[in-house]
Design an enzyme around this catalytic site. Sequence first.
Site, PDB file in Angstrom:
ATOM      1  N   ASP A  30       0.868  -1.191   0.000  1.00 39.90           N
ATOM      2  CA  ASP A  30       0.000   0.000   0.000  1.00 39.90           C
ATOM      3  C   ASP A  30       0.902   1.238   0.000  1.00 39.90           C
ATOM      4  O   ASP A  30       2.131   1.119  -0.101  1.00 39.90           O
ATOM      5  CB  ASP A  30      -0.984  -0.023   1.181  1.00 39.90           C
ATOM      6  CG  ASP A  30      -2.279   0.722   0.837  1.00 39.90           C
ATOM      7  OD1 ASP A  30      -2.209   1.950   0.628  1.00 39.90           O
ATOM      8  OD2 ASP A  30      -3.336   0.080   0.746  1.00 39.90           O
ATOM      9  N   HIS A  55     -11.721  -9.786 -11.692  1.00 37.38           N
ATOM     10  CA  HIS A  55     -12.705  -9.033 -10.915  1.00 37.38           C
ATOM     11  C   HIS A  55     -13.298  -9.926  -9.822  1.00 37.38           C
ATOM     12  O   HIS A  55     -13.988 -10.895 -10.115  1.00 37.38           O
ATOM     13  CB  HIS A  55     -13.790  -8.533 -11.884  1.00 37.38           C
ATOM     14  CG  HIS A  55     -14.866  -7.734 -11.237  1.00 37.38           C
ATOM     15  ND1 HIS A  55     -16.165  -7.749 -11.637  1.00 37.38           N
ATOM     16  CD2 HIS A  55     -14.822  -6.871 -10.179  1.00 37.38           C
ATOM     17  CE1 HIS A  55     -16.878  -6.943 -10.883  1.00 37.38           C
ATOM     18  NE2 HIS A  55     -16.096  -6.411  -9.992  1.00 37.38           N
TER      19      HIS A  55
HETATM   20  P1  NAD Z   1     -10.352   0.766  -0.762  1.00 35.94           P
HETATM   21  O1  NAD Z   1     -10.458   2.251  -0.779  1.00 35.94           O
HETATM   22  O2  NAD Z   1     -10.879   0.036   0.412  1.00 35.94           O
HETATM   23  O3  NAD Z   1      -8.847   0.329  -0.943  1.00 35.94           O
HETATM   24  C1  NAD Z   1      -7.973   0.927  -1.844  1.00 35.94           C
HETATM   25  C2  NAD Z   1      -6.585   0.829  -1.251  1.00 35.94           C
HETATM   26  O4  NAD Z   1      -5.660   1.266  -2.226  1.00 35.94           O
HETATM   27  C3  NAD Z   1      -6.386   1.690  -0.006  1.00 35.94           C
HETATM   28  O5  NAD Z   1      -5.842   0.913   1.036  1.00 35.94           O
HETATM   29  C4  NAD Z   1      -5.406   2.744  -0.479  1.00 35.94           C
HETATM   30  O6  NAD Z   1      -4.531   3.195   0.558  1.00 35.94           O
HETATM   31  C5  NAD Z   1      -4.660   1.999  -1.550  1.00 35.94           C
HETATM   32  N1  NAD Z   1      -3.972   2.883  -2.494  1.00 35.94           N
HETATM   33  C6  NAD Z   1      -4.436   3.984  -3.058  1.00 35.94           C
HETATM   34  N2  NAD Z   1      -3.491   4.540  -3.859  1.00 35.94           N
HETATM   35  C7  NAD Z   1      -2.427   3.726  -3.783  1.00 35.94           C
HETATM   36  C8  NAD Z   1      -1.145   3.748  -4.380  1.00 35.94           C
HETATM   37  N3  NAD Z   1      -0.788   4.732  -5.209  1.00 35.94           N
HETATM   38  N4  NAD Z   1      -0.276   2.772  -4.099  1.00 35.94           N
HETATM   39  C9  NAD Z   1      -0.649   1.771  -3.254  1.00 35.94           C
HETATM   40  N5  NAD Z   1      -1.833   1.713  -2.667  1.00 35.94           N
HETATM   41  C10 NAD Z   1      -2.717   2.676  -2.930  1.00 35.94           C
HETATM   42  O7  NAD Z   1     -11.083   0.304  -2.109  1.00 35.94           O
HETATM   43  P2  NAD Z   1     -11.652  -1.135  -2.469  1.00 35.94           P
HETATM   44  O8  NAD Z   1     -13.120  -1.167  -2.214  1.00 35.94           O
HETATM   45  O9  NAD Z   1     -10.794  -2.184  -1.894  1.00 35.94           O
HETATM   46  O10 NAD Z   1     -11.507  -1.151  -4.070  1.00 35.94           O
HETATM   47  C11 NAD Z   1     -10.270  -1.371  -4.691  1.00 35.94           C
HETATM   48  C12 NAD Z   1     -10.510  -1.761  -6.135  1.00 35.94           C
HETATM   49  O11 NAD Z   1     -11.331  -2.927  -6.179  1.00 35.94           O
HETATM   50  C13 NAD Z   1     -11.233  -0.715  -6.943  1.00 35.94           C
HETATM   51  O12 NAD Z   1     -10.723  -0.708  -8.250  1.00 35.94           O
HETATM   52  C14 NAD Z   1     -12.661  -1.207  -6.947  1.00 35.94           C
HETATM   53  O13 NAD Z   1     -13.396  -0.769  -8.072  1.00 35.94           O
HETATM   54  C15 NAD Z   1     -12.447  -2.681  -6.997  1.00 35.94           C
HETATM   55  N6  NAD Z   1     -13.572  -3.502  -6.515  1.00 35.94           N
HETATM   56  C16 NAD Z   1     -14.244  -3.148  -5.391  1.00 35.94           C
HETATM   57  C17 NAD Z   1     -15.294  -3.953  -4.956  1.00 35.94           C
HETATM   58  C18 NAD Z   1     -16.032  -3.603  -3.697  1.00 35.94           C
HETATM   59  O14 NAD Z   1     -17.046  -4.261  -3.393  1.00 35.94           O
HETATM   60  N7  NAD Z   1     -15.579  -2.659  -2.917  1.00 35.94           N
HETATM   61  C19 NAD Z   1     -15.637  -5.110  -5.662  1.00 35.94           C
HETATM   62  C20 NAD Z   1     -14.911  -5.448  -6.808  1.00 35.94           C
HETATM   63  C21 NAD Z   1     -13.873  -4.646  -7.219  1.00 35.94           C
END
Ligand code: NAD
Length: 736
Positions: free
Chosen positions: A356, A463
Site C-alpha cells: 500500500d 474481478h
Molecule cells: P479501498 O479504498 O478500500 O482500498 C484501496 C486501497 O488502495 C487503499 O488501502 C489505499 O490506501 C490503496 N492505495 C491507493 N493509492 C495507492 C497507491 N498509489 N499505491 C498503493 N496503494 C494505494 O477500495 P476497495 O473497495 O478495496 O476497491 C479497490 C478496487 O477494487 C477498486 O478498483 C474497486 O473498483 C475494486 N472492486 C471493489 C469492490 C467492492 O465491493 N468494494 C468489488 C470489486 C472490485
Amino acid sequence: MTYKNFTIETDADGIALVTWDMPDKSMNVITVEVMNELEAIIDQTVADAAVKGVVITSGKSSFSGGADLSMIKSMFSLQQEEKAKDPAHAVEKLFALTGRMSALYRKLETCGKPWVSAINGTCMGGAFELSLACHGRVASSAKSVKIALPEVKVGIFPGAGGTQRVPRLANTQDALQMMTSGSSLTAARAKAMNLVHQVVAPEELVPAAKQMIKDGLKPVAPWDEKGFKVPGGGIWTPASAQLWPAAPAILRRETAGNYPAALAILKCVYEGLQVPFDTGLKIEQRYFTYILQTTEAFSMIRSLFISMQELGKGARRPAGIPKSEFKKVGIVGAGFMGASIAYVTAAAGIPVVLIDRDQEAADKGKSVCEGLAGGSVSKGRLSKEEGEKLLSLISPTADYAALSDADLVIEAVFEDRDVKKAVTEKVEAVLPEGAIFASNTSTLPITGLAKNSKHPDQFIGVHFFSPVEKMMLTEVILGKETGDRALAVALDYVAAIRKTPIVVNDTRGFYVNRCVFRYIAEAYDMLIEGVPAAMIENAAKMAGMPVGPLSLNDEVAVDLSYKIFKASIADLGPQSVDPRHMDLVAKMVENEGRLGRKSQKGFYDYPAKPAKKRLWSGLKHLYPQQRPENVDIATLKDRLLVTIALEASRTVEEGIVTDPREADVGSILGFGFAPYTGGTLSYIDGMGVKAFVDLCETLAAEFGDRFKPTPLLLDMAAKGETFYGRFDPYARKAAA
Ligand code: NAD
C-alpha cells in the site's frame, strides 16, 4: 473375482472388507459400472459360505460424493431421444432406469448377510443412501466427515431410498429439514439423529465396523421387522397433526414454490410413511421419474453441477500453455478488497506481498487478514497452526521492490484512472519479464487501463466479488490485446484459490454488474411508478432472488449508484442515464443522506442489533403510491427476472459473453439469479425463446422499450433455437 472399482479381502473371521477405490477418479462416484460391480459383490458374498458379513469402506480420503451427475445428465438426453421416438414408452423407460439404484440397495438390504458401512470421510447423496441400506453404519470422528443428502441443491432429491429410510430412522421434522435443505451433518449430529450407529476414532473405524458383525448384527432392516413403528408414531399422531399442516407452509416460505424437488420430498415422506416400505420405495421412484422430467432439474444439474465443474476445471483455458506455479503473488492496494484477496491467496498456500502507500496502510490490510484467520480458527475451519501458517505467508510492505520475483500482481487501489496508471507504471518498473498484471477494477474498461502498460498482452482483469472469502465467482476480463498466456495464468490463479471463473470480453460493467444494474434499475422504475417498496422486495424473493433489489442497492451503497451515474454521464453523455433514476438517487443521497447500509440509512433503516432492518417509511412519500391490490405481483416477478435475462442476452449478442455456461454460472454465483432456473440464459431456454420474446413484448407494451426483444432473440425465436444450441460450448471446443 476381481473388480475395477472395488477390492475384497476376507479375514479369518469371515468378514469381507470391500474397499471402494475408483482408479481414475479423485473421489468415488456411483456410475453404471459401480452399480454392476456392487451387484456382483452382493451375489458373490451371498454365495460364499465362508463370508459371514461385509464391511464397505473407501480407499480414498472421502467415502463418496454420490451418484455421478453426468450419468443423470445423460439420462436427460436419452429421455429426449426416447420421447422423440416413442413418447408413450419414454416415461416407462425412464421409470425403469430411475429404479436401478434403489432396487440394488434393496437387494443389499435383504441379501441375508449383515453389511456395515464404515464412513471414513465425506459421504453424500447416493453413497449415503447406500450406507442407509446397510444394516450398520459406523462413522469416523474425523473433522472431514460430512454426511448429507444434498440432491435438492441441484433440483433433484434422494431417489434411492433416502426419502423412505431417513424418516424411518430419524424423527420426521429432522428428516424433512435434512433433505429439503440438503445441508451437511457432522458424524456426531448424524448419530444424534439416529442415522449412524457409532462414531469412532478414524483408526478404529474398520475394526469397529467388523465388531458390529462379530457382535451378531442382524441382517434385517428395522422396517423389515414385524411390529416396526416409525419414530414418533408416524403420520396419524397428535405430533404429526402439528407438523404436517405447517410443513408445506414452511417450505413455501423458504422456496416460494420454485423448487418442485423440495415439494416432492415432502410428498414422498408423507405418502411413504403410510404404506409398507416397498410401496414407499415405489412412490419415491414415481416422484423421482416426474422430477427428472422437470425443466428445473435439467437446468440446475447442467448449470450448478456440470457447467460449474467444467468452468472450475478450466474449460476456457487456452491449450498448450504450461500450468502456472505461483511462487509469489503481489497485491497492490491493501484496502477493503486487496486485504481479502491477500487472505484467499495465502489460504491457497501462495506467498503474498501486500503493498500500500505506506507501511501503516499495508499493516492495516494484514490486520484484516488476521481478523479473517481468527474467525476461521474460532469457527473450527482452520486449526491454530493452519491460521498462523496462512498469516506468515502475507508480507505487508510499501516497498515495490518486493515484487521483483512475483509471477502475478493484482492491483486493487482506488477506482481512479490516474491512481491506477501511476501504480501500473511503478509495478512494471520492478516486475520480472513475463509476469502478469491483473486489475480488480469494477467499472473501468480493461482495454483503457492496459494502455498504461508496457505489455498490454500481459494485462488482464480479475474481478473479485465482495465478500471475497465467501463469493465463489471471479470474473476474468479480456482487454482487446490480452494474450492467451495472461488468460491461462489468470485461470490457473483462480483455480488455485478454488473459485469458479467466467471469462468475458471487455465492456463497461463487464457481465455481472451489467445484470445487477438492470435488476436495481427496474426496482427504481417500480418505486417511481409508486409500487410499494415491500411489494418490490417480496416479489424479488418470490421470483427466487436471494436479496431484494433495494436491499442489494443498500449493500453496494446508494452513493455508488450516484457516482456511477455521474461517471456514465461524463463519459457517455446525458442520454446514458434515465433522468428519473438520477433524480431518485440524488434525492436519496443528497436530500436524505441515505447512502446505504454503511450509513445505517438507505432504502432500509438499520437500527442497532438485535432489531432487524426495515424498509424506510419515508419511501412512500417520495412518489404517489399505488394501492397494493392494483399491483400484479406476478408481473413484478416477471419484470425483475426478464430485465436481467434480457441484459444477459444482450451481452451474448455483443460478444461480451461467448459461452452460455458462463452467463448461467456467473449469474447464479455472482448475484444469486433464481437458481431453480439454472441461470439467466437457461431461464430463457427453459421457457423457450419464443415464449420469452412474447413475454418481453407484453412487458414492453406496458412498461417501455427497455423490454423490447433484441434482434438476436427475434432471430432465435423465428428459427426455434436455444442459447445452448446456437452457442453450443461443446461444438466450439470440438472445432478448436
Ligand atoms: P479501498 O479504498 O478500500 O482500498 C484501496 C486501497 O488502495 C487503499 O488501502 C489505499 O490506501 C490503496 N492505495 C491507493 N493509492 C495507492 C497507491 N498509489 N499505491 C498503493 N496503494 C494505494 O477500495 P476497495 O473497495 O478495496 O476497491 C479497490 C478496487 O477494487 C477498486 O478498483 C474497486 O473498483 C475494486 N472492486 C471493489 C469492490 C467492492 O465491493 N468494494 C468489488 C470489486 C472490485
